[in-house]
Write an enzyme that holds these catalytic residues in place. Structure first.
Site, PDB file in Angstrom:
ATOM      1  N   HIS A   3      40.797  37.437  39.823  1.00 52.37           N
ATOM      2  CA  HIS A   3      39.642  37.710  40.688  1.00 52.37           C
ATOM      3  C   HIS A   3      40.052  38.057  42.126  1.00 52.37           C
ATOM      4  O   HIS A   3      40.969  37.451  42.680  1.00 52.37           O
ATOM      5  CB  HIS A   3      38.727  36.479  40.750  1.00 52.37           C
ATOM      6  CG  HIS A   3      37.811  36.359  39.568  1.00 52.37           C
ATOM      7  ND1 HIS A   3      37.213  35.180  39.214  1.00 52.37           N
ATOM      8  CD2 HIS A   3      37.380  37.271  38.658  1.00 52.37           C
ATOM      9  CE1 HIS A   3      36.456  35.361  38.152  1.00 52.37           C
ATOM     10  NE2 HIS A   3      36.552  36.619  37.788  1.00 52.37           N
ATOM     11  N   GLU A   4      39.327  39.007  42.733  1.00 53.26           N
ATOM     12  CA  GLU A   4      39.448  39.350  44.156  1.00 53.26           C
ATOM     13  C   GLU A   4      40.880  39.657  44.584  1.00 53.26           C
ATOM     14  O   GLU A   4      41.338  39.212  45.641  1.00 53.26           O
ATOM     15  CB  GLU A   4      38.876  38.222  45.033  1.00 53.26           C
ATOM     16  CG  GLU A   4      37.450  37.837  44.688  1.00 53.26           C
ATOM     17  CD  GLU A   4      36.481  39.002  44.712  1.00 53.26           C
ATOM     18  OE1 GLU A   4      36.779  40.024  45.352  1.00 53.26           O
ATOM     19  OE2 GLU A   4      35.429  38.914  44.059  1.00 53.26           O
ATOM     20  N   GLY A   5      41.572  40.425  43.792  1.00 51.43           N
ATOM     21  CA  GLY A   5      42.965  40.755  44.097  1.00 51.43           C
ATOM     22  C   GLY A   5      43.883  39.806  43.372  1.00 51.43           C
ATOM     23  O   GLY A   5      43.895  38.608  43.656  1.00 51.43           O
TER      24      GLY A   5
END
Length: 597
Positions: A439-441
């Site tokens: 998630h998110e990078g």
């Protein structure tokens, strides 16, 4: 009260380590005190236990379905959301004037942690909406804020962020979604977005998508990205949802975890016109989006902590109640079995979980407190704290999502064969948490960000601040008799990390590929040093508390000191092997021939 997070630990971190009561001395939060903070956390406990926790297993078993026209989600999700919104949590951090509770972020996120540990799938829609609303508040025009912000903060509209595309994944430089300007100041969007959490659902009246796209003639790469607000339904002159905008669901992605949160493939402008509105300025979309991304990265770290924490609490309870076997040396087969918590190896697994999840919880809350201090603290320190927060962002996202996932693995191991059945929640919690390193990078991206950018920014000033803050804690602990062993270990670890950091940053000026080839190893070592520091701060507070403690509080503080001891003796020493590898500038991974795999 909810059994998925230890409220005594939360109170300890907030009031005895972080001293959040001092925030009430600042004008912005002067209407609050510990009583109001406790009331918020009590309410979160109540709603999480009554509305969110009972739904968690059901939502995992009955994931959202798409019938070709509409997505169907278990009705209990909407009911849980309504309770959350009615209690004011959707706007907990928002000013009183705008209808919020005007809470510090630290307290707001502590309440969020309680909900997250109970049912992260159901909570995700609300968290995404809050992040999107915060970004709109910063980068949106007055007209956009007037039209959309009140509805997002009231829970009438939900929000998403649309970054990734099927061909590009995390590499935003290669996105193809385009936005063509119109005479009325709006834009028409065309393209496809993938892996969009909450991209379609039947809970809210409208969905506000925050979409990255490129305008005609934009510079190549990330410098040519713009950000657009794209509603599922356009609004009429009275601000109500009206005609359908050209955002179409192609299908749902079926995940191993977070199964209750829709994950979508969306087309923009395929069947009908898709109208979007510019946020900020053209070609500055990444700057705008990172306001939401960085906040989301802290939230991902906190989510990973709470899932690990929930697994720890379940496995601890199981270990206390499950009789099996006898202790070494006990040869009488007629003697009663002992509960498995009495076995040393089970204690090891529980201590390892405790060290990870309680260390991670403090890390996340510490970063929240940094944000509060940046917002309202001493003006002379705000710039330093902002630089320090930038340095810690990859750590607060990646370390918990690696090591609190490990805690979930250990929780399954404590339960043995029961752990991998659906009769117990620990296997579900593991599946949920396995998404957070992505998630998110991804965590690999966080390692590259830390070593390739963050430690080198501002001539290394952020890292210099880390050294200063750690040395202050080390000096205090050296003068505290039970903790001076740990102070010396942390000092040694910090010196080794600093030497490796200097070596790698110097090497990067000559060969950036070689210097960053093992950036994930660097990320893990760096994170362990930071969490060791945070454990030492907890130990200092626990040592002070133990001096006057009685009854259960004595056990609590001794548990903190034991977990600190575990981290320093079992975990922190591992970094020296990692740093030795980094110092060699090893090229094994970098130069492995592709054909040789």
């Amino acid at each position: 009260m909810s059994s998925t997070i230890n409220r005594r630990d939360l109170d300890f971190l907030l009031y005895e380590v972080l001293n959040v009561e001092e925030l009430c001395e600042r004008e912005l939060w002067s209407d609050h005190d510990r009583t109001s903070f406790d009331a918020v956390l009590d309410l979160a406990d109540q709603i999480a236990e009554e509305k969110f926790l009972p739904l968690a297993a059901q939502l995992d078993e009955h994931e959202p379905e798409f019938d070709g026209e509409k997505v169907h989600i278990l009705p209990g999700v909407k009911e849980a959301h309504e309770a959350y919104i009615e209690a004011g949590f959707m706007a907990a951090h928002v000013s009183n004037e705008d209808g919020g509770m005007q809470l510090p972020l630290t307290v707001s996120h502590a309440a969020q942690a309680i909900f997250s540990s109970a049912n992260i799938s159901a909570l995700a829609y609300l968290g995404l909406t809050k992040s999107a609303a915060n970004m709109l508040d910063v980068w949106g025009s007055d007209q956009l804020k007037q039209k959309y912000l009140p509805h997002m903060r009231s829970g009438r509209f939900y929000g998403t962020m649309c970054l990734s595309e099927p061909h590009a994944g995390s590499n935003l430089a290669d996105i193809r979604t385009r936005a063509e300007p119109q005479e009325d100041g709006s834009y028409r969007l065309y393209g496809t977005k993938m892996w969009i959490s909450g991209g379609e659902q039947d809970i809210s009246e409208n969905i506000v998508h925050m979409v990255l796209a490129k305008v005609p003639g934009a510079p190549a790469g990330v410098k040519g990205i713009s950000l657009f607000l794209v509603p599922k339904y356009r609004l009429d002159e009275n601000g109500n949802s009206a005609e359908r905008n050209g955002v179409n669901l192609v299908g749902l992605n079926h995940k191993m975890g977070y199964r209750g949160t829709t994950n979508t493939l969306l087309n923009f402008g395929e069947k009908e016109p898709c109208v979007g509105y510019l946020m900020g300025k053209e070609n500055e979309g990444l700057k705008c989006m990172f306001h939401m991304m960085n906040e989301s990265r802290i939230s991902v770290g906190m989510g990973a902590v709470t899932l690990g924490y929930a697994g720890y609490m379940h496995s601890l309870q199981y270990a206390k109640e499950r009789p099996q076997g006898r202790l070494p040396g006990e040869k009488d087969p007629n003697s009663p079995q002992v509960n498995i918590i009495k076995h040393a190896d089970v204690k090891r697994m529980l201590l390892q979980q405790k060290a990870y999840v309680e260390g991670g919880l403090y890390l996340a809350l510490f970063c929240d407190k940094l944000v509060d201090d940046i917002r309202t603290g001493d003006a002379a320190q705000q710039k330093d704290l902002a630089i320090f927060m930038d340095l810690l962002t990859p750590i607060v996202k990646a370390w918990p999502s690696d090591y609190c996932l490990k805690a979930n693995e250990l929780a399954i191991q404590v339960l043995g064969g029961a752990g991998y059945t659906r009769d117990y929640p620990v296997e579900r919690l593991y599946r949920d948490n396995r998404l957070n390193p992505i998630h998110e990078g991804t965590n690999g991206i966080q390692g590259m960000d830390l070593l390739g950018r963050k430690v080198r920014m501002n001539d290394g000033y952020g890292y210099q601040l880390l050294v200063r803050y750690l040395n202050e804690t080390i000096a205090e602990a050296k003068n505290t008799e039970p903790l001076n062993e740990y102070a010396q270990s942390l000092e040694h670890a910090l010196q080794a990390l600093s030497a490796t950091t200097e070596h790698l940053t110097s090497a990067a000026s000559e060969d950036i590929k070689l210097a960053t080839a093992n950036s994930t190893v660097y990320l893990n070592a760096f994170g362990h040093v930071v969490v060791a520091w945070q454990w030492l701060k907890q130990a200092l507070a626990a040592n002070r508390g133990l001096a006057a403690a009685q009854g259960d509080d004595q056990d609590f503080y001794r548990g903190k000191l034991a977990a600190c001891r575990y981290f320093y003796r079992y975990e922190l020493p591992q970094i020296h092997t990692q740093l030795a590898l980094l110092d060699q500038l090893d090229d094994t991974c970098l130069n492995m021939p592709e054909a040789s795999f």
